[in-house]
Write a protein that holds these residues in place. Structure first.
Motif, PDB file in Angstrom:
ATOM      1  N   LYS A   1      -1.262  -7.593  -3.867  1.00  0.00           N
ATOM      2  CA  LYS A   1       0.003  -6.991  -3.444  1.00  0.00           C
ATOM      3  C   LYS A   1      -0.281  -5.598  -2.914  1.00  0.00           C
TER       4      LYS A   1
ATOM      5  N   ALA B   1       4.699  -5.186  -1.128  1.00  0.00           N
ATOM      6  CA  ALA B   1       5.487  -4.445  -2.106  1.00  0.00           C
ATOM      7  C   ALA B   1       6.770  -3.940  -1.444  1.00  0.00           C
ATOM      8  N   GLY B   2       7.732  -3.580  -2.270  1.00  0.00           N
ATOM      9  CA  GLY B   2       8.983  -3.047  -1.739  1.00  0.00           C
ATOM     10  C   GLY B   2       9.038  -1.539  -1.737  1.00  0.00           C
TER      11      GLY B   2
ATOM     12  N   LEU C   1      14.948  -3.902   4.868  1.00  0.00           N
ATOM     13  CA  LEU C   1      14.194  -4.806   4.001  1.00  0.00           C
ATOM     14  C   LEU C   1      13.971  -6.147   4.676  1.00  0.00           C
TER      15      LEU C   1
ATOM     16  N   LEU D   1       6.406 -11.909  -0.780  1.00  0.00           N
ATOM     17  CA  LEU D   1       6.762 -10.571  -1.251  1.00  0.00           C
ATOM     18  C   LEU D   1       6.730 -10.479  -2.763  1.00  0.00           C
ATOM     19  N   SER D   2       6.562  -9.259  -3.231  1.00  0.00           N
ATOM     20  CA  SER D   2       6.700  -8.924  -4.648  1.00  0.00           C
ATOM     21  C   SER D   2       7.507  -7.633  -4.683  1.00  0.00           C
ATOM     22  N   ILE D   3       8.823  -7.777  -4.681  1.00  0.00           N
ATOM     23  CA  ILE D   3       9.748  -6.655  -4.500  1.00  0.00           C
ATOM     24  C   ILE D   3      10.722  -6.610  -5.665  1.00  0.00           C
TER      25      ILE D   3
ATOM     26  N   ASN E   1      14.555  -3.121  -4.881  1.00  0.00           N
ATOM     27  CA  ASN E   1      15.329  -3.425  -3.682  1.00  0.00           C
ATOM     28  C   ASN E   1      16.031  -4.778  -3.774  1.00  0.00           C
TER      29      ASN E   1
END
Length: 269
Positions: free
Chosen positions: A177, A201-202, A212, A227-229, A232
């Motif tokens: 990530k 990442a976010g 986003l 994604l790994s968010i 958000n």
């Protein structure tokens, strides 16, 4: 790859697309019980119903988020931590073991590594040790790799991000990530340098949902695997609807306009 690791990866990745939507909820150790991470069962229910593939949290929080019902969702146990109260907030240390994660029913584990920090060597040692242990048990490892330290002027610099991603791969991570580099071409180069899935990442809370959505769309177009968010998503006005829109982008090839229309109306085109 071991069959056990393959099976567990399929619990946190969509089998058809090979991509994933992970919602981290490990922020409490770092910054305290922020909005969205108070009623954990409600938050997990929202992201699961929206179509997220996995949630990620510290070992002690897993019991708070276990629902005993609702839509199933993958579980990643986070094994490193630091707090914003520390004079050294970027120095992550191990706070759990592979065995802890297995006992808690996790499908994978994760660690946070800050390259460039004065304690980098400790974090790299931890990552190398944990990937060795995890391999013995067939547990996938997600490495959250960031460039943060005195010598790093820009954590989003494509060269820095590529270095972070490659370091995670070379020390045995099964998924890395990293921050999105800001454009498709440079992020594609990051992805090309890795032989494992790369997810974005976010970061800090974004100004708008469109920002986003655009980032997620472009990262997938560049070859990113999802994604790994966290904040958000779980701090959004409607996390369920937002995750559904992100699922369209990641797993169903939606365009930005489709996702924004769904966010506005709740109706799929």
């Amino acid at each position: 790859m071991q069959i056990g690791k393959s099976i567990r990866l399929e619990r946190i990745f969509n089998r058809q697309t090979g991509r994933t939507i992970i919602v981290p909820m490990d922020h409490g150790v770092t910054v305290g019980p922020i909005d969205g991470l108070v009623d954990m069962r409600e938050t997990v229910n929202h992201v699961a119903a929206g179509g997220a593939n996995a949630v990620l949290m510290q070992k002690g929080l897993i019991r708070c988020g276990h629902r005993g019902g609702g839509k199933d969702i993958g579980l990643i146990c986070h094994l490193s931590a630091s707090t914003s109260l520390s004079p050294f907030p970027n120095a992550k240390c191990l706070v759990g073991t592979v065995e802890d994660a297995i006992c808690l029913g996790a499908d994978a584990i994760s660690l946070h590594i800050n390259l460039g920090d004065e304690s980098e060597r400790d974090m790299l040692r931890d990552l190398g040790y944990v990937t060795t242990q995890a391999s013995r048990y067939g547990i996938p490892v997600l490495a959250m790799m960031y460039g943060r330290g005195p010598k790093i002027e820009n954590s989003f610099d494509p060269a820095v991000v590529a270095h972070c991603a490659r370091a995670g791969v070379e020390l045995g991570a099964d998924v890395v990530k990293v921050p999105y580099t800001g454009d498709i071409e440079s992020f594609a180069r990051v992805v090309e340098s890795c032989c494992v899935p790369v997810v974005i990442a976010g970061g800090e809370k974004m100004e708008s949902t469109r920002e986003l959505v655009q980032m997620v769309h472009d990262s997938v177009l560049a070859g990113g695997r999802g994604l790994s968010i966290g904040r958000n998503i779980f701090q959004a006005d409607d996390p369920l609807r937002l995750v559904r829109a992100l699922r369209g982008l990641v797993h169903e090839e939606w365009e930005v306009a489709q996702a924004m229309e769904y966010m506005a109306t709740g109706e799929e085109a």
